[in-house]
Write a protein that holds these residues in place. Structure first.
Motif, PDB file in Angstrom:
ATOM      1  N   PRO A   1       6.586   3.548 -11.308  1.00 27.50           N
ATOM      2  CA  PRO A   1       6.768   3.231  -9.819  1.00 27.50           C
ATOM      3  C   PRO A   1       5.908   4.435  -9.690  1.00 27.50           C
ATOM      4  O   PRO A   1       5.573   4.571  -8.262  1.00 27.50           O
ATOM      5  CB  PRO A   1       8.619   4.169  -9.804  1.00 27.50           C
ATOM      6  N   ASN A   2       5.122   5.836 -10.303  1.00 23.96           N
ATOM      7  CA  ASN A   2       4.375   6.549  -9.707  1.00 23.96           C
ATOM      8  C   ASN A   2       3.259   5.923  -9.547  1.00 23.96           C
ATOM      9  O   ASN A   2       2.721   6.162  -8.564  1.00 23.96           O
ATOM     10  CB  ASN A   2       4.472   7.594 -10.447  1.00 23.96           C
TER      11      ASN A   2
ATOM     12  N   LEU B   1       3.678   3.877  -6.254  1.00 20.84           N
ATOM     13  CA  LEU B   1       3.462   4.738  -5.152  1.00 20.84           C
ATOM     14  C   LEU B   1       2.320   5.067  -4.435  1.00 20.84           C
ATOM     15  O   LEU B   1       2.003   5.089  -3.656  1.00 20.84           O
ATOM     16  CB  LEU B   1       4.817   5.693  -5.441  1.00 20.84           C
TER      17      LEU B   1
ATOM     18  N   ASP C   1       2.766  -1.534   1.747  1.00 26.94           N
ATOM     19  CA  ASP C   1       3.473  -0.522   2.195  1.00 26.94           C
ATOM     20  C   ASP C   1       4.576  -0.654   1.758  1.00 26.94           C
ATOM     21  O   ASP C   1       5.920  -0.748   1.666  1.00 26.94           O
ATOM     22  CB  ASP C   1       3.334  -0.226   3.345  1.00 26.94           C
TER      23      ASP C   1
ATOM     24  N   LYS D   1       5.995  -0.295  -1.639  1.00 27.78           N
ATOM     25  CA  LYS D   1       6.681   0.622  -2.452  1.00 27.78           C
ATOM     26  C   LYS D   1       7.656   1.417  -1.377  1.00 27.78           C
ATOM     27  O   LYS D   1       8.733   1.966  -2.057  1.00 27.78           O
ATOM     28  CB  LYS D   1       5.238   1.357  -1.531  1.00 27.78           C
ATOM     29  N   HIS D   2       8.128   0.688  -0.188  1.00 24.99           N
ATOM     30  CA  HIS D   2       9.226   1.956   1.028  1.00 24.99           C
ATOM     31  C   HIS D   2      10.279   1.023  -0.237  1.00 24.99           C
ATOM     32  O   HIS D   2      11.181   1.919  -0.942  1.00 24.99           O
ATOM     33  CB  HIS D   2       9.026   1.078   1.814  1.00 24.99           C
TER      34      HIS D   2
ATOM     35  N   VAL E   1      10.540  -0.126  -3.700  1.00 24.16           N
ATOM     36  CA  VAL E   1      10.317   0.552  -4.390  1.00 24.16           C
ATOM     37  C   VAL E   1      11.343   2.317  -4.446  1.00 24.16           C
ATOM     38  O   VAL E   1      11.550   2.696  -5.764  1.00 24.16           O
ATOM     39  CB  VAL E   1       9.144   0.515  -5.734  1.00 24.16           C
ATOM     40  N   ARG E   2      10.179   2.948  -3.892  1.00 24.66           N
ATOM     41  CA  ARG E   2      10.857   3.876  -3.444  1.00 24.66           C
ATOM     42  C   ARG E   2      12.410   4.976  -3.337  1.00 24.66           C
ATOM     43  O   ARG E   2      12.963   4.995  -3.372  1.00 24.66           O
ATOM     44  CB  ARG E   2      10.257   5.289  -1.477  1.00 24.66           C
ATOM     45  N   THR E   3      13.016   3.144  -2.201  1.00 25.19           N
ATOM     46  CA  THR E   3      14.219   3.523  -1.685  1.00 25.19           C
ATOM     47  C   THR E   3      15.454   2.810  -3.516  1.00 25.19           C
ATOM     48  O   THR E   3      16.239   3.574  -3.367  1.00 25.19           O
ATOM     49  CB  THR E   3      14.613   1.957  -0.839  1.00 25.19           C
TER      50      THR E   3
ATOM     51  N   MET F   1      14.532   3.659  -6.264  1.00 22.23           N
ATOM     52  CA  MET F   1      14.113   5.256  -6.912  1.00 22.23           C
ATOM     53  C   MET F   1      14.972   5.915  -6.602  1.00 22.23           C
ATOM     54  O   MET F   1      15.754   6.863  -7.521  1.00 22.23           O
ATOM     55  CB  MET F   1      13.316   5.147  -7.288  1.00 22.23           C
ATOM     56  N   ALA F   2      15.375   5.949  -4.676  1.00 19.58           N
ATOM     57  CA  ALA F   2      15.763   6.701  -4.541  1.00 19.58           C
ATOM     58  C   ALA F   2      17.497   7.780  -5.262  1.00 19.58           C
ATOM     59  O   ALA F   2      18.488   8.931  -5.266  1.00 19.58           O
ATOM     60  CB  ALA F   2      15.959   6.914  -3.633  1.00 19.58           C
TER      61      ALA F   2
END
Length: 170
Positions: free
Chosen positions: A114-115, A118, A125, A128-129, A131-133, A135-136
């Motif tokens: 994931p890092n 990102l 993008d 990325k959004h 994946v970030r979601t 992970m959250a």
């Protein structure tokens, strides 16, 4: 002007702490990396479409567990307007080895941390959004209801998602 509609589904698929990405070989995202997925066929549910598309694009079988996001948008398509709905699932890896079965749409396939996703300018993008979601939090989103529901309409099947996980109290 005739309006168009499209519905597509994609997936954040985890394996050993990494996320599955595909490099597309067409369109405005040609050469860039994104989540696997694609358009629904007539008579196909979102879940059926995302499972099929992931297998076709990557050789991997994965099953949807929750909806982590929805993108809706309108774009110009020639002399028409197209409304597009894109539903993104978090999916659990089941089996399979990486191989582009379609041989046309996909230029590359890989699992990526994931890092790295990102930080990579070649990952779109929107991917990325999501994946970030994913992970959250593993406790938010719309979770698939495992209970079978009685269908009293002409629907053949229901796939129901809600904010409460199965077995939890509201």
């Amino acid at each position: 002007m005739i309006d168009l509609h499209s519905v597509s589904a994609g997936g954040v698929i985890w394996k050993d702490g990494q996320v599955l990405l595909v490099q597309v070989n067409y369109g405005s995202n040609k050469g860039l990396w994104m989540l696997p997925g694609g358009l629904l066929n007539a008579g196909e549910s979102l879940e059926q479409a995302v499972v099929r598309e992931v297998v076709e694009e990557t050789g991997v079988t994965a099953l949807p567990t929750r909806i982590i996001g929805i993108r809706s948008g309108v774009r110009q398509a020639g002399d028409r307007l197209e409304t597009g709905i894109y539903v993104v699932f978090e999916m659990s890896y089941v089996s399979g080895e990486l191989s582009a079965l379609d041989g046309n749409e996909i230029a590359g396939i890989k699992f990526v941390s994931p890092n790295c996703i990102l930080a990579d300018p070649e990952v779109i993008d929107l991917s990325k959004h999501f994946v970030r979601t994913a992970m959250a939090s593993s406790t938010t989103g719309l979770f698939r209801t495992e209970q079978q529901m009685a269908i009293t309409t002409k629907y053949i099947l229901y796939d129901v998602y809600s904010t409460a996980q199965a077995g939890s109290k509201d």
